[in-house]
Design an enzyme around this catalytic site. Structure first.
Site, PDB file in Angstrom:
ATOM      1  N   ASP A   1      66.978  78.751  10.640  1.00 20.05           N
ATOM      2  CA  ASP A   1      65.834  78.442   9.779  1.00 20.05           C
ATOM      3  C   ASP A   1      65.549  79.596   8.810  1.00 20.05           C
ATOM      4  O   ASP A   1      66.209  80.643   8.878  1.00 20.05           O
ATOM      5  CB  ASP A   1      64.615  78.154  10.678  1.00 20.05           C
ATOM      6  CG  ASP A   1      63.755  77.025  10.163  1.00 20.05           C
ATOM      7  OD1 ASP A   1      63.767  76.787   8.937  1.00 20.05           O
ATOM      8  OD2 ASP A   1      63.049  76.388  10.968  1.00 20.05           O
TER       9      ASP A   1
ATOM     10  N   GLU B   1      67.209  75.945   5.030  1.00 18.65           N
ATOM     11  CA  GLU B   1      66.240  76.583   4.121  1.00 18.65           C
ATOM     12  C   GLU B   1      65.558  75.524   3.255  1.00 18.65           C
ATOM     13  O   GLU B   1      64.980  75.832   2.234  1.00 18.65           O
ATOM     14  CB  GLU B   1      66.871  77.737   3.338  1.00 18.65           C
ATOM     15  CG  GLU B   1      68.025  77.397   2.418  1.00 18.65           C
ATOM     16  CD  GLU B   1      67.584  76.695   1.140  1.00 18.65           C
ATOM     17  OE1 GLU B   1      67.796  75.456   1.068  1.00 18.65           O
ATOM     18  OE2 GLU B   1      67.052  77.350   0.223  1.00 18.65           O
ATOM     19  N   TRP B   2      65.673  74.274   3.702  1.00 18.37           N
ATOM     20  CA  TRP B   2      64.913  73.124   3.191  1.00 18.37           C
ATOM     21  C   TRP B   2      65.278  72.702   1.767  1.00 18.37           C
ATOM     22  O   TRP B   2      64.490  72.024   1.087  1.00 18.37           O
ATOM     23  CB  TRP B   2      63.387  73.393   3.275  1.00 18.37           C
ATOM     24  CG  TRP B   2      63.014  74.176   4.480  1.00 18.37           C
ATOM     25  CD1 TRP B   2      63.143  73.757   5.794  1.00 18.37           C
ATOM     26  CD2 TRP B   2      62.506  75.516   4.540  1.00 18.37           C
ATOM     27  NE1 TRP B   2      62.741  74.754   6.636  1.00 18.37           N
ATOM     28  CE2 TRP B   2      62.335  75.841   5.893  1.00 18.37           C
ATOM     29  CE3 TRP B   2      62.166  76.455   3.566  1.00 18.37           C
ATOM     30  CZ2 TRP B   2      61.855  77.080   6.311  1.00 18.37           C
ATOM     31  CZ3 TRP B   2      61.676  77.693   3.976  1.00 18.37           C
ATOM     32  CH2 TRP B   2      61.536  77.996   5.328  1.00 18.37           C
ATOM     33  N   GLY B   3      66.453  73.086   1.301  1.00 24.61           N
ATOM     34  CA  GLY B   3      66.882  72.635  -0.028  1.00 24.61           C
ATOM     35  C   GLY B   3      66.242  73.389  -1.169  1.00 24.61           C
ATOM     36  O   GLY B   3      66.502  73.098  -2.342  1.00 24.61           O
TER      37      GLY B   3
ATOM     38  N   ASP C   1      60.528  69.304   5.839  1.00 21.49           N
ATOM     39  CA  ASP C   1      60.565  68.492   7.070  1.00 21.49           C
ATOM     40  C   ASP C   1      60.174  67.033   6.837  1.00 21.49           C
ATOM     41  O   ASP C   1      59.246  66.735   6.089  1.00 21.49           O
ATOM     42  CB  ASP C   1      59.606  69.077   8.105  1.00 21.49           C
ATOM     43  CG  ASP C   1      60.039  70.464   8.535  1.00 21.49           C
ATOM     44  OD1 ASP C   1      60.953  71.031   7.913  1.00 21.49           O
ATOM     45  OD2 ASP C   1      59.451  70.971   9.489  1.00 21.49           O
TER      46      ASP C   1
HETATM   47  C1  GLA Z   1      60.981  74.326  10.200  1.00 22.17           C
HETATM   48  C2  GLA Z   1      62.201  73.408  10.217  1.00 22.17           C
HETATM   49  C3  GLA Z   1      61.994  72.312  11.255  1.00 22.17           C
HETATM   50  C4  GLA Z   1      61.779  72.945  12.631  1.00 22.17           C
HETATM   51  C5  GLA Z   1      60.603  73.922  12.572  1.00 22.17           C
HETATM   52  C6  GLA Z   1      60.478  74.741  13.848  1.00 22.17           C
HETATM   53  O1  GLA Z   1      59.847  73.677   9.762  1.00 22.17           O
HETATM   54  O2  GLA Z   1      62.396  72.856   8.958  1.00 22.17           O
HETATM   55  O3  GLA Z   1      63.092  71.437  11.282  1.00 22.17           O
HETATM   56  O4  GLA Z   1      62.946  73.586  13.036  1.00 22.17           O
HETATM   57  O5  GLA Z   1      60.745  74.851  11.513  1.00 22.17           O
HETATM   58  O6  GLA Z   1      59.397  75.628  13.824  1.00 22.17           O
END
Ligand code: GLA
Length: 403
Positions: free
Chosen positions: A146, A181-183, A204
């Protein structure tokens, strides 16, 4: 002598690069603890999930990984080695990994490219090699890494992700590397070079169709995440997958993170059907979040639908592209191996829609093709298909060559 040198170099480089090369030829499939259990993940729960995955047919359908997400860490010992939370993992991680392996499954774990994870737990920055070795010793097969509490710029992100990527390669064990890293920094452009096998393309997922949140980090429902996959299809393929986040299928608002403290109440069954079909069209990693011990038969049948899984896992590894879109309907096409295609006709609107789709417009093989309808498992020998779609519903076809 020269020849010997060459042979030695080839052997050397193949041992150097032998690891972590072909670990995700098709999108990884498994279960992840995050959305349903959050901080309650434990040895007991993981063992029960592994048992359930074997007993309910998911293993046979192709699911493989049991992934421990955030909140497993207890801290670092006096040699800086990570240890798990002692209450929830009283025997350590290795016995859990051994148990999961004894069921013919694989195990994943979670850390973060900073000093603390998103949940504020001890993470791996500065300890990459030690942690990768520890994971390898425990028998870990998959790491989700993450990016909370880390600097924003892409250069630092690349350096930090590559550091762990290299550490995994040198760990002595094959470990799939999932970059999260969420894109935000367009990881489809660099994550593979950092050693990644898959990379999140979104923040998420929430358990709803449209979350419509002003704060972008609270992020999206199914349709919003799906729309973010447009225009990045060319970056996804064997051993390097775009990852539009985990599956909400069957949660019905019961997940912790996915419901965002009750704000999101879940999806309709039609929406879960479409969610799973779309993720398979996208060749997305398939990470289930529901409690496998109690999953309802309808959603279990959906998650183990062999036709949709075959589309997701097709060895060509192509992500679907849009061939038609207006504000009501969208049509996606996914090239499959053997000259076949999957097509998804999808009703984006809030009303029932009818469609009549003539495959001759988009497929040269039409003259020798049959159309297999995935939901009702019927094959038709026509050049067009028509039907009615509920709001947010979809139909999936496989266009096959006539035998
Ligand atoms: C981020 C990630 C999630 C999850 C949480 C855990 O938000 O994007 O998928 O792993 O952290 O805290």
């Amino acid at each position: 002598m020269k020849k010997l040198f060459l042979i030695v170099m080839v052997l050397f480089s193949s041992t150097l690069f032998a690891q972590n090369v072909n670990l995700a030829p098709t999108p990884p499939m498994g279960w992840n603890s995050w959305n349903f259990f959050e901080g309650e993940v434990s040895e007991q729960i993981l063992k029960e999930m592994a048992d359930a995955m074997v007993n309910n047919g998911m293993k046979d359908a192709g699911y493989q990984y049991i992934v421990i997400d955030d909140y497993w860490v207890g801290g670092r010992d006096n040699k800086n080695r990570l240890f798990p939370d002692k209450k929830r993992f009283p025997n350590g991680i290795k016995p859990v990994a051994d148990y999961v392996h004894s069921k013919g499954l694989k195990i994943g774990i979670y850390s973060d490219a900073a000093s603390y994870t998103c949940g504020g737990q001890t993470a791996s920055y500065g300890f990459e090699e030690l942690d990768a070795k520890t994971f390898a010793e425990w028998g870990i097969d998959y790491l989700k890494y993450d990016y909370c509490n880390a600097p924003e710029d892409v250069e630092t992100a690349f350096v930090r992700y590559k550091k762990m990527g290299d550490a995994l390669k040198n760990s002595g064990r094959d470990i799939v590397y999932s970059i999260c890293e969420w894109g935000v920094r367009k990881p489809w452009l660099w994550a593979k070079a950092a050693g990644g096998h898959l990379w999140r393309t979104t923040y998420d997922s929430r358990d709803c169709w449209i979350a419509n949140q002003e704060e972008s980090w609270i992020t999206g429902g199914i349709l919003e995440l799906f729309d973010l996959q447009e225009n990045i299809a060319q970056y996804s393929g064997p051993n390097g997958w775009n990852d539009p986040d985990m599956l909400m299928v069957g949660l019905f608002g019961k997940g912790k993170s996915s419901s965002w403290e009750g704000r999101f109440k879940g999806c309709s069954q039609t929406e879960y059907n479409t969610h799973f079909a779309l993720w398979c069209m996208l060749a997305a990693p398939l990470m289930v979040n529901s409690d496998l011990r109690n999953i309802d038969p309808i959603n279990l049948a959906l998650l183990t639908n062999k036709h949709l899984i075959a589309i997701d896992q097709d060895p060509l590894g192509k992500q679907a592209v849009t061939i038609f879109k207006d504000d009501k309907m969208q049509i996606l096409k996914k090239e499959l191996s053997g000259g076949e295609y999957a097509v998804c006709v999808f009703n984006r609107s809030e009303n029932v829609q009818t469609y009549n789709y003539d495959i001759r417009n988009d497929f040269e093989i039409w003259y020798s093709a049959t159309i297999f309808q995935v939901w009702n498992e019927k094959t038709i020998s026509k050049t067009s298909v028509s039907g009615t779609l509920e709001s947010h519903g979809c139909e999936v076809f496989v266009i096959r060559k006539k035998k």
